[in-house]
Enzyme design. Sequence first.
Site, PDB file in Angstrom:
ATOM      1  N   ILE A  18       0.833  -1.203   0.000  1.00 24.05           N
ATOM      2  CA  ILE A  18       0.000   0.000   0.000  1.00 24.05           C
ATOM      3  C   ILE A  18       0.874   1.262   0.000  1.00 24.05           C
ATOM      4  O   ILE A  18       0.577   2.236  -0.715  1.00 24.05           O
ATOM      5  CB  ILE A  18      -0.944  -0.013   1.232  1.00 24.05           C
ATOM      6  N   ASP A  58      13.378   3.276  10.225  1.00 25.45           N
ATOM      7  CA  ASP A  58      12.621   2.323  11.052  1.00 25.45           C
ATOM      8  C   ASP A  58      11.681   3.182  11.886  1.00 25.45           C
ATOM      9  O   ASP A  58      12.127   3.926  12.774  1.00 25.45           O
ATOM     10  CB  ASP A  58      13.590   1.535  11.944  1.00 25.45           C
ATOM     11  N   ASN A  81       2.246   4.776   7.248  1.00 32.23           N
ATOM     12  CA  ASN A  81       1.729   3.549   6.625  1.00 32.23           C
ATOM     13  C   ASN A  81       2.411   2.281   7.143  1.00 32.23           C
ATOM     14  O   ASN A  81       1.776   1.227   7.170  1.00 32.23           O
ATOM     15  CB  ASN A  81       1.915   3.662   5.099  1.00 32.23           C
ATOM     16  N   TYR A 152      -2.371  -6.668  16.885  1.00 31.14           N
ATOM     17  CA  TYR A 152      -2.567  -5.888  15.660  1.00 31.14           C
ATOM     18  C   TYR A 152      -3.829  -5.039  15.791  1.00 31.14           C
ATOM     19  O   TYR A 152      -3.821  -3.832  15.532  1.00 31.14           O
ATOM     20  CB  TYR A 152      -2.680  -6.844  14.464  1.00 31.14           C
ATOM     21  N   LYS A 156      -4.067  -0.921  15.962  1.00 31.57           N
ATOM     22  CA  LYS A 156      -4.790  -0.177  14.919  1.00 31.57           C
ATOM     23  C   LYS A 156      -5.922   0.661  15.520  1.00 31.57           C
ATOM     24  O   LYS A 156      -6.245   1.740  15.024  1.00 31.57           O
ATOM     25  CB  LYS A 156      -5.326  -1.146  13.858  1.00 31.57           C
ATOM     26  N   ILE A 187      -6.603  -6.052   1.643  1.00 33.12           N
ATOM     27  CA  ILE A 187      -6.029  -5.472   0.412  1.00 33.12           C
ATOM     28  C   ILE A 187      -4.911  -6.415  -0.024  1.00 33.12           C
ATOM     29  O   ILE A 187      -4.047  -6.773   0.805  1.00 33.12           O
ATOM     30  CB  ILE A 187      -5.439  -4.058   0.686  1.00 33.12           C
ATOM     31  N   THR A 189      -1.716  -7.463  -0.835  1.00 32.11           N
ATOM     32  CA  THR A 189      -0.319  -7.002  -0.809  1.00 32.11           C
ATOM     33  C   THR A 189       0.547  -8.155  -0.291  1.00 32.11           C
ATOM     34  O   THR A 189       0.008  -9.163   0.203  1.00 32.11           O
ATOM     35  CB  THR A 189      -0.140  -5.807   0.157  1.00 32.11           C
ATOM     36  N   PRO A 190       1.875  -7.981  -0.332  1.00 33.75           N
ATOM     37  CA  PRO A 190       2.742  -9.048   0.190  1.00 33.75           C
ATOM     38  C   PRO A 190       2.499  -9.375   1.663  1.00 33.75           C
ATOM     39  O   PRO A 190       2.913 -10.428   2.147  1.00 33.75           O
ATOM     40  CB  PRO A 190       4.149  -8.472  -0.017  1.00 33.75           C
TER      41      PRO A 190
HETATM   42  N1  LIG Z   1      -2.921  -5.359   3.237  1.00 33.99           N
HETATM   43  C1  LIG Z   1      -4.014  -5.292   3.972  1.00 33.99           C
HETATM   44  O1  LIG Z   1      -4.948  -6.097   3.825  1.00 33.99           O
HETATM   45  C2  LIG Z   1      -4.157  -4.223   5.008  1.00 33.99           C
HETATM   46  C3  LIG Z   1      -5.415  -4.040   5.613  1.00 33.99           C
HETATM   47  C4  LIG Z   1      -5.571  -3.059   6.585  1.00 33.99           C
HETATM   48  C5  LIG Z   1      -4.488  -2.272   6.938  1.00 33.99           C
HETATM   49  N2  LIG Z   1      -3.287  -2.468   6.338  1.00 33.99           N
HETATM   50  C6  LIG Z   1      -2.190  -1.617   6.767  1.00 33.99           C
HETATM   51  O2  LIG Z   1      -1.617  -0.976   5.644  1.00 33.99           O
HETATM   52  C7  LIG Z   1      -0.221  -0.747   5.895  1.00 33.99           C
HETATM   53  C8  LIG Z   1       0.591  -1.312   4.741  1.00 33.99           C
HETATM   54  O3  LIG Z   1       0.296  -2.697   4.634  1.00 33.99           O
HETATM   55  P1  LIG Z   1       0.778  -3.589   3.409  1.00 33.99           P
HETATM   56  O4  LIG Z   1      -0.261  -4.604   3.218  1.00 33.99           O
HETATM   57  O5  LIG Z   1       1.210  -2.734   2.274  1.00 33.99           O
HETATM   58  O6  LIG Z   1       2.057  -4.296   4.090  1.00 33.99           O
HETATM   59  P2  LIG Z   1       3.395  -4.877   3.459  1.00 33.99           P
HETATM   60  O7  LIG Z   1       3.870  -5.882   4.472  1.00 33.99           O
HETATM   61  O8  LIG Z   1       3.214  -5.317   2.073  1.00 33.99           O
HETATM   62  O9  LIG Z   1       4.376  -3.617   3.465  1.00 33.99           O
HETATM   63  C9  LIG Z   1       4.779  -3.036   4.676  1.00 33.99           C
HETATM   64  C10 LIG Z   1       6.068  -2.257   4.467  1.00 33.99           C
HETATM   65  O10 LIG Z   1       6.412  -1.719   5.748  1.00 33.99           O
HETATM   66  C11 LIG Z   1       7.802  -1.915   5.945  1.00 33.99           C
HETATM   67  N3  LIG Z   1       8.096  -1.953   7.376  1.00 33.99           N
HETATM   68  C12 LIG Z   1       7.868  -2.962   8.256  1.00 33.99           C
HETATM   69  N4  LIG Z   1       8.314  -2.606   9.466  1.00 33.99           N
HETATM   70  C13 LIG Z   1       8.805  -1.337   9.350  1.00 33.99           C
HETATM   71  C14 LIG Z   1       9.407  -0.441  10.243  1.00 33.99           C
HETATM   72  N5  LIG Z   1       9.639  -0.779  11.530  1.00 33.99           N
HETATM   73  N6  LIG Z   1       9.770   0.774   9.789  1.00 33.99           N
HETATM   74  C15 LIG Z   1       9.570   1.103   8.498  1.00 33.99           C
HETATM   75  N7  LIG Z   1       9.048   0.298   7.592  1.00 33.99           N
HETATM   76  C16 LIG Z   1       8.665  -0.926   8.019  1.00 33.99           C
HETATM   77  C17 LIG Z   1       8.114  -3.225   5.244  1.00 33.99           C
HETATM   78  O11 LIG Z   1       9.508  -3.325   4.946  1.00 33.99           O
HETATM   79  C18 LIG Z   1       7.237  -3.129   4.014  1.00 33.99           C
HETATM   80  O12 LIG Z   1       7.899  -2.502   2.945  1.00 33.99           O
HETATM   81  C19 LIG Z   1       0.072  -1.398   7.241  1.00 33.99           C
HETATM   82  O13 LIG Z   1       0.006  -0.435   8.271  1.00 33.99           O
HETATM   83  C20 LIG Z   1      -1.048  -2.385   7.402  1.00 33.99           C
HETATM   84  O14 LIG Z   1      -1.320  -2.698   8.753  1.00 33.99           O
HETATM   85  C21 LIG Z   1      -3.097  -3.418   5.395  1.00 33.99           C
END
Ligand SMILES: NC(=O)c1ccc[n+]([C@@H]2O[C@H](COP(=O)([O-])OP(=O)(O)OC[C@H]3O[C@@H](n4cnc5c(N)ncnc54)[C@H](O)[C@@H]3O)[C@@H](O)[C@H]2O)c1
Length: 260
Positions: A18, A58, A81, A152, A156, A187, A189-190
């Site tokens: 995302i 980080d 994010n 989690y 959130k 969503i 994503t990885p």
């Molecule tokens: N994918 C979903 O279904 C979904 C749903 C609701 C909320 N979200 C939220 O959206 C956001 C992005 O999710 P996503 O699905 O793209 O995840 P993702 O795992 O694909 O990507 C997360 C990114 O965050 C980075 N990351 C992890 N720890 C970190 C840290 N300590 N500092 C900086 N970067 C860090 C990772 O290296 C990665 O590039 C997250 O907050 C997640 O909780 C995702």
Amino acid sequence: MPRLSGKTALVTGAARGIGAAIAQAFANEAAQVIVTDIDVERGLATSSAIGARFARLDVSCEADWSEIALQFPTVDIVVNNAGITGFEDVQPAHDPENATLADWRAVHAVNLDGTFLGCRYAIRAMRAKGAGSIINISSRSGLVGIPMAAAYASSKAAIRNHTKSVALYCAGQGLNIRCNSIHPAAIMTPMWEPMLGSGADRKDREAALVKETPMQRFGRPEEVAALAVLLASDEAAYMTGAELNIDGGILAGSAAAPGG
Ligand SMILES: NC(=O)c1ccc[n+]([C@@H]2O[C@H](COP(=O)([O-])OP(=O)(O)OC[C@H]3O[C@@H](n4cnc5c(N)ncnc54)[C@H](O)[C@@H]3O)[C@@H](O)[C@H]2O)c1
């Protein structure tokens, strides 16, 4: 006319998923984008594909944020994010009875402390102009209980609440700094890879995960990014402290027919 021209935007956890989609969407709207992540290799690849700058960050590390503040003392848009589920490498118990304190804290350190530090940086970096947009990526899991991912869900939910404190604080200070939260449900994503696996049952698992979603599909990162563009832009000038769901209808209630 691009919607974000003249604005600088910093996105955390933007190497993939995302965050990367938001960074790309912001760049498409002519923002100067700063991609940040702990994953330097992927972060550099993503930022160069977008034509953005990259900085290692980080989000749970206060010293890293101090570095960011030195490097980028002013900014117009910050997207908090970066987030983890706690199931990235192993699958420990995250239910309220069996979760360890260390696992609980690890999730909160990234998701909640990271968002607190990101909001604090943002307010300070936006104060000179007296304006800006902070977007916190919460989750549907911040609005309902998730028994098997309690840390989690708790982190959130706290992001949702802190968003409102930030919004009220900034307005009270006479600052035109808006702060809103986005609440995505599933969503693609990885982040889902450890839960979906690569076996023959992957498609079945995928279908099972969206069985309760009225639209019967996963969302796409670009769909979340479109919402972030709106909140980042001046079109959302009167929106602060708001929570926006993007979830295929799952939070709208039950689709069951009466008596069903
Ligand atoms: N994918 C979903 O279904 C979904 C749903 C609701 C909320 N979200 C939220 O959206 C956001 C992005 O999710 P996503 O699905 O793209 O995840 P993702 O795992 O694909 O990507 C997360 C990114 O965050 C980075 N990351 C992890 N720890 C970190 C840290 N300590 N500092 C900086 N970067 C860090 C990772 O290296 C990665 O590039 C997250 O907050 C997640 O909780 C995702």
